[in-house]
Design an enzyme around this catalytic site. Structure first.
Site, PDB file in Angstrom:
ATOM      1  N   HIS A  17       9.637  -8.582  -0.006  1.00  0.00           N
ATOM      2  CA  HIS A  17       9.280  -7.477  -0.887  1.00  0.00           C
ATOM      3  C   HIS A  17       9.860  -7.793  -2.259  1.00  0.00           C
ATOM      4  O   HIS A  17      11.063  -8.051  -2.369  1.00  0.00           O
ATOM      5  CB  HIS A  17       9.909  -6.163  -0.405  1.00  0.00           C
ATOM      6  CG  HIS A  17       9.464  -5.714   0.935  1.00  0.00           C
ATOM      7  ND1 HIS A  17       8.546  -4.701   1.104  1.00  0.00           N
ATOM      8  CD2 HIS A  17       9.823  -6.126   2.177  1.00  0.00           C
ATOM      9  CE1 HIS A  17       8.361  -4.505   2.413  1.00  0.00           C
ATOM     10  NE2 HIS A  17       9.120  -5.360   3.070  1.00  0.00           N
ATOM     11  N   ILE A  48       0.814  -1.220   0.000  1.00  0.00           N
ATOM     12  CA  ILE A  48       0.000   0.000   0.000  1.00  0.00           C
ATOM     13  C   ILE A  48       0.846   1.268   0.000  1.00  0.00           C
ATOM     14  O   ILE A  48       0.333   2.353  -0.234  1.00  0.00           O
ATOM     15  CB  ILE A  48      -1.011   0.027   1.178  1.00  0.00           C
ATOM     16  CG1 ILE A  48      -0.290   0.012   2.515  1.00  0.00           C
ATOM     17  CG2 ILE A  48      -2.017  -1.098   1.056  1.00  0.00           C
ATOM     18  CD1 ILE A  48      -1.193   0.316   3.696  1.00  0.00           C
ATOM     19  N   HIS A  67       7.801 -11.726   5.447  1.00  0.00           N
ATOM     20  CA  HIS A  67       7.359 -11.331   4.123  1.00  0.00           C
ATOM     21  C   HIS A  67       8.539 -10.894   3.277  1.00  0.00           C
ATOM     22  O   HIS A  67       9.508 -10.347   3.777  1.00  0.00           O
ATOM     23  CB  HIS A  67       6.303 -10.224   4.179  1.00  0.00           C
ATOM     24  CG  HIS A  67       6.716  -8.980   4.898  1.00  0.00           C
ATOM     25  ND1 HIS A  67       6.794  -8.904   6.271  1.00  0.00           N
ATOM     26  CD2 HIS A  67       7.073  -7.758   4.430  1.00  0.00           C
ATOM     27  CE1 HIS A  67       7.165  -7.684   6.629  1.00  0.00           C
ATOM     28  NE2 HIS A  67       7.352  -6.972   5.522  1.00  0.00           N
TER      29      HIS A  67
END
Length: 119
Positions: free
Chosen positions: A107, A36, A105
């Protein structure tokens, strides 16, 4: 407990669908969605469906799942047509490295020049 969904985890809520996200890929073990707050023209996060607080914990407890995350990062790069010009896969581990959501996570960043070292 590692692997178990955490009720206070933003990414666990994305996995369950309780928080919306722009999902670009899903497998039985991973979810990939657009960041986001993108730091490059293409910025997609690839997460394991199971909760692990960071990449080190994920690799130690579930190396096959860590491999799934990396494999999916490559698939995202292919889908996003990043392979020809290159892309970066980054795991931030710990708040001092910029990790803000404590669910492992990767990227996937691309679509512009990515000089080294990063900022």
């Amino acid at each position: 407990m590692a692997g178990e969904p955490q009720t206070d985890c933003l990414f666990c809520k994305i996995v369950t669908g309780d928080v919306p996200a722009t999902i670009v890929r899903e497998t039985d073990t991973t979810v990939a969605f657009r960041d986001i707050n993108p730091q490059a023209p293409t910025h997609v996060l690839v997460i394991p469906r199971a909760h692990y607080p960071d990449a080190a914990a994920l690799a130690a407890a579930a190396p096959e799942l860590a491999a799934d995350v990396l494999r999916e990062a490559g698939e995202v790069a292919a889908d996003e047509k990043l392979e020809a010009h290159g892309y970066r896969v980054v795991f931030n581990t710990g708040s001092g490295a910029g990790q803000t959501v404590f669910h492992a996570h990767a990227h996937v960043l691309g679509g512009r020049g990515l000089q080294w070292p990063p900022g």
